[in-house]
Design a protein around this motif. Sequence first.
Motif, PDB file in Angstrom:
ATOM      1  N   MET A   1      60.416  38.558  43.423  1.00  0.00           N
ATOM      2  CA  MET A   1      59.300  38.503  42.508  1.00  0.00           C
ATOM      3  C   MET A   1      58.499  37.235  42.807  1.00  0.00           C
ATOM      4  O   MET A   1      59.064  36.178  43.022  1.00  0.00           O
ATOM      5  CB  MET A   1      59.826  38.497  41.069  1.00  0.00           C
ATOM      6  N   SER A   2      57.195  37.384  42.794  1.00  0.00           N
ATOM      7  CA  SER A   2      56.367  36.232  43.108  1.00  0.00           C
ATOM      8  C   SER A   2      56.421  35.200  41.986  1.00  0.00           C
ATOM      9  O   SER A   2      56.706  35.521  40.829  1.00  0.00           O
ATOM     10  CB  SER A   2      54.921  36.674  43.333  1.00  0.00           C
ATOM     11  N   LYS A   3      56.153  33.971  42.359  1.00  0.00           N
ATOM     12  CA  LYS A   3      56.191  32.874  41.389  1.00  0.00           C
ATOM     13  C   LYS A   3      55.126  33.089  40.316  1.00  0.00           C
ATOM     14  O   LYS A   3      55.362  32.845  39.134  1.00  0.00           O
ATOM     15  CB  LYS A   3      55.973  31.536  42.102  1.00  0.00           C
ATOM     16  N   ASN A   4      53.960  33.597  40.724  1.00  0.00           N
ATOM     17  CA  ASN A   4      52.881  33.857  39.784  1.00  0.00           C
ATOM     18  C   ASN A   4      53.295  34.899  38.750  1.00  0.00           C
ATOM     19  O   ASN A   4      53.050  34.732  37.556  1.00  0.00           O
ATOM     20  CB  ASN A   4      51.625  34.328  40.527  1.00  0.00           C
ATOM     21  N   LYS A   5      53.950  35.969  39.208  1.00  0.00           N
ATOM     22  CA  LYS A   5      54.388  37.021  38.288  1.00  0.00           C
ATOM     23  C   LYS A   5      55.445  36.481  37.333  1.00  0.00           C
ATOM     24  O   LYS A   5      55.421  36.784  36.137  1.00  0.00           O
ATOM     25  CB  LYS A   5      54.942  38.210  39.074  1.00  0.00           C
ATOM     26  N   GLN A   6      56.343  35.659  37.834  1.00  0.00           N
ATOM     27  CA  GLN A   6      57.380  35.059  36.995  1.00  0.00           C
ATOM     28  C   GLN A   6      56.761  34.171  35.921  1.00  0.00           C
ATOM     29  O   GLN A   6      57.171  34.200  34.769  1.00  0.00           O
ATOM     30  CB  GLN A   6      58.365  34.262  37.854  1.00  0.00           C
TER      31      GLN A   6
ATOM     32  N   LEU B   1      53.732  34.472  34.693  1.00  0.00           N
ATOM     33  CA  LEU B   1      53.069  35.351  33.725  1.00  0.00           C
ATOM     34  C   LEU B   1      54.080  35.949  32.747  1.00  0.00           C
ATOM     35  O   LEU B   1      53.798  36.054  31.553  1.00  0.00           O
ATOM     36  CB  LEU B   1      52.313  36.464  34.451  1.00  0.00           C
ATOM     37  N   ILE B   2      55.230  36.340  33.244  1.00  0.00           N
ATOM     38  CA  ILE B   2      56.275  36.888  32.378  1.00  0.00           C
ATOM     39  C   ILE B   2      56.699  35.858  31.339  1.00  0.00           C
ATOM     40  O   ILE B   2      56.807  36.160  30.149  1.00  0.00           O
ATOM     41  CB  ILE B   2      57.483  37.370  33.205  1.00  0.00           C
ATOM     42  N   GLU B   3      56.929  34.645  31.800  1.00  0.00           N
ATOM     43  CA  GLU B   3      57.357  33.586  30.882  1.00  0.00           C
ATOM     44  C   GLU B   3      56.293  33.312  29.823  1.00  0.00           C
ATOM     45  O   GLU B   3      56.611  33.172  28.633  1.00  0.00           O
ATOM     46  CB  GLU B   3      57.678  32.317  31.669  1.00  0.00           C
ATOM     47  N   LEU B   4      55.029  33.243  30.240  1.00  0.00           N
ATOM     48  CA  LEU B   4      53.944  32.999  29.278  1.00  0.00           C
ATOM     49  C   LEU B   4      53.785  34.174  28.315  1.00  0.00           C
ATOM     50  O   LEU B   4      53.577  33.977  27.115  1.00  0.00           O
ATOM     51  CB  LEU B   4      52.627  32.731  30.019  1.00  0.00           C
ATOM     52  N   ALA B   5      53.890  35.398  28.828  1.00  0.00           N
ATOM     53  CA  ALA B   5      53.771  36.574  27.967  1.00  0.00           C
ATOM     54  C   ALA B   5      54.894  36.609  26.933  1.00  0.00           C
ATOM     55  O   ALA B   5      54.662  36.967  25.773  1.00  0.00           O
ATOM     56  CB  ALA B   5      53.787  37.840  28.817  1.00  0.00           C
ATOM     57  N   CYS B   6      56.092  36.223  27.349  1.00  0.00           N
ATOM     58  CA  CYS B   6      57.226  36.178  26.412  1.00  0.00           C
ATOM     59  C   CYS B   6      57.014  35.149  25.308  1.00  0.00           C
ATOM     60  O   CYS B   6      57.552  35.290  24.212  1.00  0.00           O
ATOM     61  CB  CYS B   6      58.520  35.872  27.162  1.00  0.00           C
ATOM     62  N   LYS B   7      56.205  34.153  25.599  1.00  0.00           N
ATOM     63  CA  LYS B   7      55.905  33.112  24.602  1.00  0.00           C
ATOM     64  C   LYS B   7      54.709  33.487  23.733  1.00  0.00           C
ATOM     65  O   LYS B   7      54.308  32.718  22.873  1.00  0.00           O
ATOM     66  CB  LYS B   7      55.635  31.780  25.307  1.00  0.00           C
ATOM     67  N   GLY B   8      54.138  34.683  23.990  1.00  0.00           N
ATOM     68  CA  GLY B   8      53.057  35.160  23.138  1.00  0.00           C
ATOM     69  C   GLY B   8      51.659  34.998  23.715  1.00  0.00           C
ATOM     70  O   GLY B   8      50.677  35.231  23.009  1.00  0.00           O
ATOM     71  N   ASP B   9      51.533  34.626  24.975  1.00  0.00           N
ATOM     72  CA  ASP B   9      50.221  34.458  25.602  1.00  0.00           C
ATOM     73  C   ASP B   9      49.622  35.832  25.906  1.00  0.00           C
ATOM     74  O   ASP B   9      50.064  36.538  26.807  1.00  0.00           O
ATOM     75  CB  ASP B   9      50.368  33.634  26.888  1.00  0.00           C
ATOM     76  N   LYS B  10      48.612  36.202  25.127  1.00  0.00           N
ATOM     77  CA  LYS B  10      47.998  37.527  25.246  1.00  0.00           C
ATOM     78  C   LYS B  10      47.349  37.725  26.618  1.00  0.00           C
ATOM     79  O   LYS B  10      47.480  38.787  27.225  1.00  0.00           O
ATOM     80  CB  LYS B  10      46.965  37.718  24.141  1.00  0.00           C
ATOM     81  N   GLN B  11      46.644  36.734  27.112  1.00  0.00           N
ATOM     82  CA  GLN B  11      45.979  36.840  28.416  1.00  0.00           C
ATOM     83  C   GLN B  11      46.996  37.019  29.539  1.00  0.00           C
ATOM     84  O   GLN B  11      46.783  37.799  30.468  1.00  0.00           O
ATOM     85  CB  GLN B  11      45.107  35.605  28.683  1.00  0.00           C
TER      86      GLN B  11
END
Length: 60
Positions: free
Chosen positions: A1-6, A8-18
């Motif tokens: 998995m790319s670092k960018n995708k990882q 994004l996953i971490e930020l999305a799990c923290k509630g980052d809508k974008q």
Amino acid sequence: MSKNKQQLIELACKGDKQALENLLVICQPDIKRFARRTSVQARKILMMRCKLHYGSYIEK
């Protein structure tokens, strides 16, 4: 998995809508492929169950 995708996953799990929206755009081909494969498998299972269920009535 790319670092960018990882990231994004971490930020999305923290509630980052974008981050979630970006992740969905990036993963859309994988999601569509999974949905098509799952749908085909589900139809095959349903048809097999119907044949087994109704086959027992036909044989009587």
